[in-house]
Design a protein around this motif. Sequence first.
Motif, mmCIF file in Angstrom:
data_model
loop_
_atom_site.group_PDB
_atom_site.id
_atom_site.type_symbol
_atom_site.label_atom_id
_atom_site.label_comp_id
_atom_site.label_asym_id
_atom_site.label_seq_id
_atom_site.Cartn_x
_atom_site.Cartn_y
_atom_site.Cartn_z
ATOM 1 N N THR A 106 -21.754 8.923 4.826
ATOM 2 C CA THR A 106 -20.757 8.782 4.055
ATOM 3 C C THR A 106 -20.868 9.978 3.118
ATOM 4 N N VAL A 107 -21.883 10.098 2.608
ATOM 5 C CA VAL A 107 -22.209 11.252 1.567
ATOM 6 C C VAL A 107 -21.971 12.729 2.272
ATOM 7 N N LYS A 108 -22.448 12.972 3.607
ATOM 8 C CA LYS A 108 -22.077 14.128 4.200
ATOM 9 C C LYS A 108 -20.719 14.342 4.286
ATOM 10 N N ALA A 109 -20.104 13.192 4.588
ATOM 11 C CA ALA A 109 -18.372 13.450 4.999
ATOM 12 C C ALA A 109 -17.892 13.885 3.658
ATOM 13 N N MET A 110 -18.317 13.064 2.477
ATOM 14 C CA MET A 110 -17.561 13.519 1.385
ATOM 15 C C MET A 110 -17.949 14.877 0.849
ATOM 16 N N GLU A 111 -19.105 15.443 1.442
ATOM 17 C CA GLU A 111 -19.429 16.790 0.770
ATOM 18 C C GLU A 111 -18.458 17.642 1.576
ATOM 19 N N GLU A 112 -18.095 17.359 2.764
ATOM 20 C CA GLU A 112 -17.248 18.299 3.305
ATOM 21 C C GLU A 112 -15.828 18.229 2.766
ATOM 22 N N ILE A 113 -15.565 16.870 2.667
ATOM 23 C CA ILE A 113 -14.136 16.731 1.931
ATOM 24 C C ILE A 113 -14.064 17.534 0.745
ATOM 25 N N GLN A 114 -15.183 17.390 -0.070
ATOM 26 C CA GLN A 114 -15.244 17.836 -1.820
ATOM 27 C C GLN A 114 -15.045 19.621 -1.563
ATOM 28 N N ALA A 115 -15.633 20.109 -0.463
ATOM 29 C CA ALA A 115 -15.515 21.285 -0.373
ATOM 30 C C ALA A 115 -14.007 21.967 -0.294
ATOM 31 N N VAL A 116 -13.254 21.211 0.585
ATOM 32 C CA VAL A 116 -11.946 21.485 1.044
ATOM 33 C C VAL A 116 -10.971 21.452 -0.293
ATOM 34 N N MET A 117 -11.285 20.157 -1.198
ATOM 35 C CA MET A 117 -10.704 19.654 -2.218
ATOM 36 C C MET A 117 -10.750 21.179 -3.284
ATOM 37 N N LYS A 118 -12.026 21.767 -3.331
ATOM 38 C CA LYS A 118 -12.364 22.576 -4.435
ATOM 39 C C LYS A 118 -11.487 23.972 -3.963
ATOM 40 N N LYS A 119 -11.751 24.010 -2.601
ATOM 41 C CA LYS A 119 -10.967 25.365 -2.238
ATOM 42 C C LYS A 119 -9.472 25.178 -2.441
ATOM 43 N N ASN A 120 -9.049 23.996 -2.290
ATOM 44 C CA ASN A 120 -7.248 24.184 -2.750
ATOM 45 C C ASN A 120 -7.014 23.608 -4.122
ATOM 46 N N VAL A 160 0.858 -1.254 0.116
ATOM 47 C CA VAL A 160 0.134 0.004 0.138
ATOM 48 C C VAL A 160 0.826 1.102 0.168
ATOM 49 N N PRO A 161 0.891 1.773 -0.938
ATOM 50 C CA PRO A 161 1.731 3.194 -1.045
ATOM 51 C C PRO A 161 1.316 4.429 -0.210
ATOM 52 N N ALA A 162 1.979 5.012 0.391
ATOM 53 C CA ALA A 162 1.634 6.331 0.982
ATOM 54 C C ALA A 162 0.828 7.410 0.141
ATOM 55 N N GLN A 163 -0.128 7.835 0.766
ATOM 56 C CA GLN A 163 -1.096 8.847 0.037
ATOM 57 C C GLN A 163 -1.460 9.872 0.594
ATOM 58 N N PRO A 164 -1.387 11.210 0.496
ATOM 59 C CA PRO A 164 -1.971 12.137 1.264
ATOM 60 C C PRO A 164 -3.719 12.197 1.254
ATOM 61 N N GLN A 165 -4.272 12.153 2.553
ATOM 62 C CA GLN A 165 -5.490 12.123 2.276
ATOM 63 C C GLN A 165 -6.290 13.077 3.147
ATOM 64 N N LEU A 166 -7.716 13.379 2.759
ATOM 65 C CA LEU A 166 -8.578 14.237 3.676
ATOM 66 C C LEU A 166 -9.492 13.191 4.169
ATOM 67 N N VAL A 167 -9.621 13.629 5.640
ATOM 68 C CA VAL A 167 -10.475 12.615 6.231
ATOM 69 C C VAL A 167 -11.486 13.300 7.149
ATOM 70 N N VAL A 168 -12.691 12.355 7.565
ATOM 71 C CA VAL A 168 -13.766 12.950 8.359
ATOM 72 C C VAL A 168 -13.934 11.701 9.126
ATOM 73 N N ALA A 169 -14.003 11.829 10.492
ATOM 74 C CA ALA A 169 -14.634 10.572 11.281
ATOM 75 C C ALA A 169 -16.055 11.210 11.605
ATOM 76 N N THR A 170 -17.059 9.764 11.607
ATOM 77 C CA THR A 170 -18.195 9.796 11.481
ATOM 78 C C THR A 170 -18.848 8.581 12.276
ATOM 79 N N THR A 171 -20.154 8.801 12.469
ATOM 80 C CA THR A 171 -20.771 7.643 13.103
ATOM 81 C C THR A 171 -22.187 7.455 12.475
#
Length: 413
Positions: free
Chosen positions: A218-232, A195-206
Amino acid sequence: MTRILEFIVAAIIVFALAVVVGLALPSSGHIERSVDISHNLRHIDDMLSNFRRFPEWGSVRMMDSQAKFALEGPGSGKGAKISWTSSKPNPGNGSYEVVEKDQDKTIVWKVDGPWKGENKRYTISLEPQKNGRITKVTWAYDVDYGWDLIARYSGLYINGDPATQIQLNLASLQQQMASIPNVDYTQTEIFIADVPAQPQLVVATTAPRSLDEVDAATVKAMEEIQAVMKKNNLTAAGPRQTITVEWGDENYVFEVAQPVSSPNIKIDGKDFVIGPAQPPSLAEQNAEEAEPPAPVPGQYDRKGNLVVSGNVVARTGYTGKALVTTWVGSPAGLPLMRLALKAYAMSMGYRFNDSTNRYFDLPLTDPATTAVDEQQFKVYLPITDNVVANEPAPAPPAATDPAATPAAASGQH
């Protein structure tokens, strides 16, 4: 002089009698002991076909806790070997080597040790009982004495130390098997992956343990991650990962991780580089307040993750060896696949810590366009063993017929 002659004659008679008795003793020895183990047949076969965990459960360690072990040959199956050195006469120095194997039926170990005789071997037979839930394990010891009369006399004590070690091995094996999830993995292809090293954006959820609830979280967490990805201006560098933190009786605690194209990220106008999580040391944790203030963006949380924005943190994902399998079917089957990987790892002697390097899985198909029972996932269990990866390379894309698609062949679109 007469008494000396009488003594010599008596000694000759005793020696002759000893020789006659020795010749009358068996030229080989055989003993066996059995135990019933309520566990999967393949798990037992795999456990006895490798020696990775033998230093933990075998009789040698029980007899000398300071014994030194060394593994040789292949990791499992014919040729796998373990040797040990001990300062104690019992167990002494010796080795075991798998020399024969009939899948799910018998395993033969060559025995090299201080016991007298030649061609010493353990034959371990596995016999499923009528109900299929119990396996009878019969552990036999065989030895050839040939014309070695001293060895033949030692055979009188074959029910001593050899039998004792067999009984110790069986009792300890029974305990080891009880700790392994009784999940059948015989129809599951399991490989070792790098498994190669990869930078990741992560959201913890329950979420409650239902597919709909887990999907919504999962969808809610991905929405938060995608907002950060778009900004950067970051793009996805592979499928998202679902990292299992706790599969509880009612709730599923997990992390949603998205590998991204670059480790460089801006937080409140400052440049950061996404790196491995660096949890504080025990001393630092003990020095902290009982409830330290929540970290702000640009700081690190208690798990060593870089806080980015809201619930999103950043870190380098797991890198190293992992057991991996592919699951085809409903996501509801993923927990069973994780248990199958755990059972395989424990049976094959691979070392892992699912509290620090957790299971993770990633989708291979789009759930929006794939039927629930036809979805595909890769499921991983990180291991710490330095072993060679054997995961097959992905199949290359199917070749295109140039005659059928002339525009594509000529580079036109």
